[in-house]
Design a protein around this motif. Structure first.
Motif, PDB file in Angstrom:
ATOM      1  N   ASP A 123       0.653   5.023   0.478  1.00 32.10           N
ATOM      2  CA  ASP A 123       1.317   5.923  -0.461  1.00 32.10           C
ATOM      3  C   ASP A 123       2.808   5.807  -0.175  1.00 32.10           C
ATOM      4  O   ASP A 123       3.274   6.169   0.912  1.00 32.10           O
ATOM      5  N   VAL A 130      -3.478   5.198   2.746  1.00 30.63           N
ATOM      6  CA  VAL A 130      -4.439   5.853   1.867  1.00 30.63           C
ATOM      7  C   VAL A 130      -5.819   5.232   2.019  1.00 30.63           C
ATOM      8  O   VAL A 130      -6.825   5.929   2.067  1.00 30.63           O
ATOM      9  N   ASP A 131      -5.865   3.898   2.112  1.00 28.42           N
ATOM     10  CA  ASP A 131      -7.133   3.180   2.201  1.00 28.42           C
ATOM     11  C   ASP A 131      -6.880   1.833   2.863  1.00 28.42           C
ATOM     12  O   ASP A 131      -5.729   1.399   2.971  1.00 28.42           O
TER      13      ASP A 131
END
Length: 92
Positions: free
Chosen positions: A71, A78-79
């Motif tokens: 982000d 985030v992932d």
């Protein structure tokens, strides 16, 4: 930008997307090819991205060569996608 290493020849390349919309292999040094989770002062884990960001306390499941999604406003992970056989990705 992904790093491609050829152990038999000792060559390392960064896969980049050029201004004409083509993928190109750019030769890089061994030091540049070894981006991974590192430990700083007092054992604090951190990782460095290809664009110069430093992220402290990454997920302990993230290893070298994994792809992370960040982000950009909060600079948080985030992932992530594990670097495994059979995973095919293309980032545009």
């Amino acid at each position: 930008m992904d790093v491609i290493s050829i152990p038999k020849t000792g060559e390392n390349y960064r896969l980049i997307y050029d201004t004409k919309g083509r993928f190109r292999l750019h030769p890089i040094r061994d030091e540049d090819a070894k981006q991974s989770v590192q430990f700083g002062q007092k054992g604090i884990p951190y990782l460095n991205t290809h664009d110069g960001r430093t992220i402290r306390y990454p997920d302990p499941l993230i290893k070298a060569n994994d792809t992370i999604k960040i982000d950009l406003e909060t600079n948080k992970v985030v992932d992530f996608i594990k670097f495994d056989m059979g995973n095919v990705v293309m980032v545009t």
